[in-house]
Scaffold this motif. Structure first.
Motif, PDB file in Angstrom:
ATOM      1  N   GLU A   1       9.590  43.755  48.809  1.00 18.21           N
ATOM      2  CA  GLU A   1      10.439  44.149  49.931  1.00 18.21           C
ATOM      3  C   GLU A   1      11.883  43.711  49.679  1.00 18.21           C
ATOM      4  O   GLU A   1      12.148  42.837  48.862  1.00 18.21           O
ATOM      5  CB  GLU A   1       9.926  43.536  51.236  1.00 18.21           C
ATOM      6  CG  GLU A   1       8.619  44.129  51.702  1.00 18.21           C
ATOM      7  CD  GLU A   1       8.230  43.636  53.070  1.00 18.21           C
ATOM      8  OE1 GLU A   1       8.123  44.468  53.976  1.00 18.21           O
ATOM      9  OE2 GLU A   1       8.043  42.405  53.225  1.00 18.21           O
TER      10      GLU A   1
ATOM     11  N   ASP B   1      15.297  48.480  54.225  1.00 17.98           N
ATOM     12  CA  ASP B   1      14.523  49.470  53.478  1.00 17.98           C
ATOM     13  C   ASP B   1      15.120  49.646  52.076  1.00 17.98           C
ATOM     14  O   ASP B   1      16.303  49.376  51.841  1.00 17.98           O
ATOM     15  CB  ASP B   1      14.472  50.803  54.231  1.00 17.98           C
ATOM     16  CG  ASP B   1      15.821  51.475  54.324  1.00 17.98           C
ATOM     17  OD1 ASP B   1      16.141  52.285  53.433  1.00 17.98           O
ATOM     18  OD2 ASP B   1      16.571  51.159  55.272  1.00 17.98           O
ATOM     19  N   GLU B   2      14.292  50.092  51.142  1.00 18.21           N
ATOM     20  CA  GLU B   2      14.696  50.191  49.735  1.00 18.21           C
ATOM     21  C   GLU B   2      15.883  51.122  49.528  1.00 18.21           C
ATOM     22  O   GLU B   2      16.810  50.798  48.772  1.00 18.21           O
ATOM     23  CB  GLU B   2      13.513  50.659  48.884  1.00 18.21           C
ATOM     24  CG  GLU B   2      13.831  50.738  47.411  1.00 18.21           C
ATOM     25  CD  GLU B   2      12.639  51.103  46.554  1.00 18.21           C
ATOM     26  OE1 GLU B   2      12.833  51.230  45.332  1.00 18.21           O
ATOM     27  OE2 GLU B   2      11.526  51.251  47.080  1.00 18.21           O
TER      28      GLU B   2
END
Length: 97
Positions: free
Chosen positions: A44, A58-59
């Motif tokens: 994460e 978020d990525e």
């Protein structure tokens, strides 16, 4: 300047009773405290400021931010050049001080 930088957790372990992670900031790897995000997991992303993971990210947002920081030279400014540091050379901003 001190930035809050997104990084990807690559390892988690407990150190002296504190949950810690090894975090990759686009090629620069640092130890980070996870006490504010105790449920963060390997793989994460989180926003990190002064060695503390503060917020999950978020990525896609993390990658875009890291790319922008790299383009602007902010990662270099924040983390320095590890090769220069190893060689004992000063960076341009250190020479100005």
């Amino acid at each position: 300047m001190c930035l809050a930088v997104p990084g990807r957790v690559i390892e988690i372990a407990e150190q002296d009773g504190t949950r810690m992670a090894v975090v990759d900031f686009g090629g620069v790897v640092k130890d980070v405290c996870l006490e504010y995000l105790p449920d963060l997991e390997v793989g994460e992303y989180a926003i990190v400021h002064v060695g503390f993971a503060l917020q999950r990210l978020d990525e896609d947002s993390a990658r875009k931010t890291l790319e922008l920081f790299a383009e602007l030279g902010l990662l270099q400014e924040e983390f320095g050049d590890p090769w220069e540091a190893a060689a004992g050379e000063t960076t341009p901003w250190e020479a100005e001080r």
